[in-house]
Design a protein around this motif. Structure first.
Motif, PDB file in Angstrom:
ATOM      1  N   ALA A  18       0.868  -1.228   0.074  1.00  9.70           N
ATOM      2  CA  ALA A  18      -0.108  -0.074  -0.131  1.00  9.70           C
ATOM      3  C   ALA A  18       1.027   1.084  -0.092  1.00  9.70           C
ATOM      4  O   ALA A  18       0.440   2.122  -0.798  1.00  9.70           O
ATOM      5  CB  ALA A  18      -0.970  -0.184   1.318  1.00  9.70           C
ATOM      6  N   GLY A  19       1.721   1.259   0.770  1.00 12.93           N
ATOM      7  CA  GLY A  19       2.887   2.481   0.772  1.00 12.93           C
ATOM      8  C   GLY A  19       3.633   2.681  -0.543  1.00 12.93           C
ATOM      9  O   GLY A  19       3.471   3.872  -0.830  1.00 12.93           O
ATOM     10  N   LEU A  52      -2.088  16.749   9.330  1.00 12.29           N
ATOM     11  CA  LEU A  52      -3.554  16.729   9.737  1.00 12.29           C
ATOM     12  C   LEU A  52      -4.227  15.222   9.896  1.00 12.29           C
ATOM     13  O   LEU A  52      -4.738  14.747  10.713  1.00 12.29           O
ATOM     14  CB  LEU A  52      -4.346  17.583   9.040  1.00 12.29           C
ATOM     15  CG  LEU A  52      -3.785  19.174   9.366  1.00 12.29           C
ATOM     16  CD1 LEU A  52      -4.809  19.865   8.324  1.00 12.29           C
ATOM     17  CD2 LEU A  52      -3.908  19.533  10.522  1.00 12.29           C
ATOM     18  N   PHE A  53      -3.755  14.678   8.853  1.00  9.74           N
ATOM     19  CA  PHE A  53      -4.288  13.251   8.656  1.00  9.74           C
ATOM     20  C   PHE A  53      -3.529  12.233   9.695  1.00  9.74           C
ATOM     21  O   PHE A  53      -3.854  11.465  10.279  1.00  9.74           O
ATOM     22  CB  PHE A  53      -4.132  12.616   7.353  1.00  9.74           C
ATOM     23  CG  PHE A  53      -5.129  13.166   6.193  1.00  9.74           C
ATOM     24  CD1 PHE A  53      -6.329  12.731   6.172  1.00  9.74           C
ATOM     25  CD2 PHE A  53      -4.699  14.415   5.331  1.00  9.74           C
ATOM     26  CE1 PHE A  53      -7.240  13.161   5.032  1.00  9.74           C
ATOM     27  CE2 PHE A  53      -5.493  14.872   4.543  1.00  9.74           C
ATOM     28  CZ  PHE A  53      -6.914  14.336   4.603  1.00  9.74           C
ATOM     29  N   SER A  54      -2.249  12.378   9.934  1.00 10.51           N
ATOM     30  CA  SER A  54      -1.381  11.644  10.671  1.00 10.51           C
ATOM     31  C   SER A  54      -1.986  11.825  12.133  1.00 10.51           C
ATOM     32  O   SER A  54      -1.855  11.106  12.972  1.00 10.51           O
ATOM     33  CB  SER A  54       0.281  11.958  10.373  1.00 10.51           C
ATOM     34  OG  SER A  54       0.554  11.729   9.324  1.00 10.51           O
ATOM     35  N   SER A 189       4.968   8.995  11.542  1.00 15.41           N
ATOM     36  CA  SER A 189       4.739   9.582  10.411  1.00 15.41           C
ATOM     37  C   SER A 189       4.635  11.076  10.953  1.00 15.41           C
ATOM     38  O   SER A 189       4.903  12.028  10.137  1.00 15.41           O
ATOM     39  CB  SER A 189       3.089   9.153  10.118  1.00 15.41           C
ATOM     40  OG  SER A 189       2.680   9.759   8.941  1.00 15.41           O
ATOM     41  N   VAL A 190       4.118  11.438  12.177  1.00 12.59           N
ATOM     42  CA  VAL A 190       3.758  12.779  12.517  1.00 12.59           C
ATOM     43  C   VAL A 190       5.228  13.388  12.622  1.00 12.59           C
ATOM     44  O   VAL A 190       5.474  14.542  12.164  1.00 12.59           O
ATOM     45  CB  VAL A 190       3.244  12.946  14.019  1.00 12.59           C
ATOM     46  CG1 VAL A 190       3.241  14.268  14.584  1.00 12.59           C
ATOM     47  CG2 VAL A 190       1.786  12.753  13.762  1.00 12.59           C
ATOM     48  N   VAL A 248      -0.511   8.456   4.209  1.00 10.00           N
ATOM     49  CA  VAL A 248      -0.821   7.060   3.924  1.00 10.00           C
ATOM     50  C   VAL A 248       0.516   6.373   3.809  1.00 10.00           C
ATOM     51  O   VAL A 248       1.003   5.373   4.501  1.00 10.00           O
ATOM     52  CB  VAL A 248      -1.636   6.917   2.608  1.00 10.00           C
ATOM     53  CG1 VAL A 248      -1.550   5.337   2.211  1.00 10.00           C
ATOM     54  CG2 VAL A 248      -2.917   7.274   2.888  1.00 10.00           C
ATOM     55  N   VAL A 249       1.612   7.270   3.047  1.00 12.41           N
ATOM     56  CA  VAL A 249       2.895   6.766   2.930  1.00 12.41           C
ATOM     57  C   VAL A 249       3.547   6.568   4.011  1.00 12.41           C
ATOM     58  O   VAL A 249       4.022   5.417   4.538  1.00 12.41           O
ATOM     59  CB  VAL A 249       3.865   7.496   1.891  1.00 12.41           C
ATOM     60  CG1 VAL A 249       5.247   7.124   1.958  1.00 12.41           C
ATOM     61  CG2 VAL A 249       3.055   7.392   0.469  1.00 12.41           C
TER      62      VAL A 249
END
Length: 325
Positions: A18-19, A52-54, A189-190, A248-249
Motif C-alpha cells: 500500500a505504501g 493533519l491526517f497523521s 509519521s507525525v 498514507v505513505v
C-alpha cells in the motif's frame, strides 16, 4: 524484560505494498507539478496537510500520549534522513524520466539488506550478498558510464541524486525498525511530517523569493530554488491529495518496518518499478532506454532472489526440531 520488535510478515507485506503504491502516485503528481512550483513549497503544503491526517491516526492508535518519546534526537535524525532522501530524489525527478529516477532509487532495498548487518545484526549470507552486488551492477549500468556526459538527459550529478536518496532512505527504514519497538506508526509519521514542515519553511526563509533561481537553466535546480507562487484552484486539489497520500505513505511504511524484519519487507518495494514505468508511459509518454530496462531486470532479479533465499531460510528454521537439554 526488553521490548522486542513485532514480526508479522504477512501484514507487513500488505502495508509495504500500500505504501509503495501511494509513493508511485505521489511521485507522478510531484513530477506533474514540478514545472510551476518550487519543491519546498510542494513539500510544505503536502506535509502541512499530511500531518493533519497523521494526527487523526494518532488519535485512532491511542491518543496524544503516544507522541511522547525517550529518543527525540533519533527521531530528528530519522526525519532529516527522509528529508534528504525525498529532496534529492524529487530534484532529480524534474530532469529525468520517472522510470529512470525510480529504478535508480531502487538501490534502496539493496542498501537495506547490506546495512541490516551492522545496524540490526541480521545475518546475510554470501549467496544473498552476491545477489545484492548483481543489483548494484544494474545501478551502474543505468548510470551509463561509457556514454559521453553531453549525450545524457541530465548531468551525472543529477543521475546520482536518486542513489543518494536510496542510501538515506535505507538508513531511515532501518532506524524505523529500531524506533518502532516503542513508537506507533502514526507517531513516526507525525515526526517525519513535522521535520518536512520545518525544513521547507527554512527553504522559504532563505530562497522563497526565488533570488537564487535567477539565471539558472537546469530544471532540477529551478525546481529547488524558484519562488513560491499561490496554487491555482485546480492545483489545490492536487496538493490536498498529495497531503493525504503523504500520510498514507508515512503510516504504511512505518508500520511495515515495525512489524517485520527489513530483509523480508524490502523486496516488496520493487512493486514501485512497474508502477513507475506505467505512470511514465501513461502520463508523460516516457519509456525507458535499454540500459534502464537492463538495470531494472538486474535489480528486480537480485531483489527477488534475496527474498526467496530469506523465505527459504525462514522455513528451514521453523521446521527444525527443538532439542531439549
Amino acid at each position: 524484560m526488553t521490548a522486542q520488535p513485532q514480526n508479522r510478515a504477512g501484514l507487513a507485506i500488505l502495508f509495504v505494498l500500500a505504501g509503495v503504491t501511494a509513493i508511485s502516485i505521489n511521485d507522478m503528481l510531484i513530477k506533474q507539478l514540478s514545472g510551476g512550483y518550487p519543491l519546498h513549497e510542494i513539500v510544505f503544503l503536502r506535509s502541512g496537510i499530511g500531518i493533519l491526517f497523521s494526527l487523526i491516526m494518532v488519535q485512532m492508535e491511542g491518543g496524544w500520549h503516544i507522541l511522547k518519546t525517550r529518543r527525540p534526537f533519533l527521531h530528528i535524525l530519522r526525519g532529516l534522513l527522509i528529508v534528504v532522501a525525498n529532496m534529492s530524489y524529487f530534484v532529480a525527478l524534474a530532469a529525468i524520466p520517472l522510470a529512470d529516477a525510480t529504478a535508480l532509487f531502487f538501490a534502496a532495498p539493496l542498501f537495506i539488506t547490506m546495512l541490516s548487518i551492522p545496524i540490526l545484526g541480521e545475518k546475510v549470507g554470501i549467496i544473498r550478498m552476491s545477489a545484492v552486488l548483481v543489483g548494484f551492477a544494474g545501478v551502474v549500468i543505468m548510470q551509463r558510464p561509457w556514454v559521453d556526459a553531453d549525450s545524457l538527459q541530465a548531468s551525472r550529478l543529477v543521475l546520482l541524486l536518486p542513489v543518494l536518496a536510496a542510501l538515506t532512505y535505507a538508513l531511515n527504514q532501518l532506524m524505523t525498525r529500531k524506533l518502532g519497538v516503542e513508537s506507533k506508526a502514526s507517531a513516526l509519521s507525525v515526526y517525519i511530517q513535522a521535520t518536512f514542515i520545518v525544513v521547507s519553511l527554512g527553504f522559504f526563509v532563505v530562497a522563497g523569493d526565488g533570488r537564487f533561481a535567477e539565471g539558472v537553466d537546469n530544471p532540477s535546480w529551478q525546481f529547488l530554488l524558484r519562488a513560491w507562487v499561490w496554487p491555482t484552484p485546480q492545483d489545490w486539489w492536487w496538493m490536498i491529495g498529495m497531503g493525504a497520500n503523504a500520510a498514507v505513505v508515512g503510516y504504511c511504511l512505518s508500520q511495515a518496518y515495525r512489524l517485520a524484519d527489513a530483509a523480508t519487507v524490502a523486496p516488496f518495494e520493487y512493486v514501485g518499478l512497474p508502477l513507475a514505468v506505467f505512470w511514465g508511459w501513461a502520463i508523460f509518454a516516457e519509456l525507458p532506454v535499454w540500459e534502464v530496462w537492463a538495470g531494472i531486470a538486474l535489480i528486480l532479479g537480485s531483489g527477488l532472489f534475496v527474498f526467496l533465499r530469506e523465505r527459504q531460510k525462514t522455513r528451514i528454521v521453523a521446521r527444525a526440531p527443538v532439542r531439549r537439554r
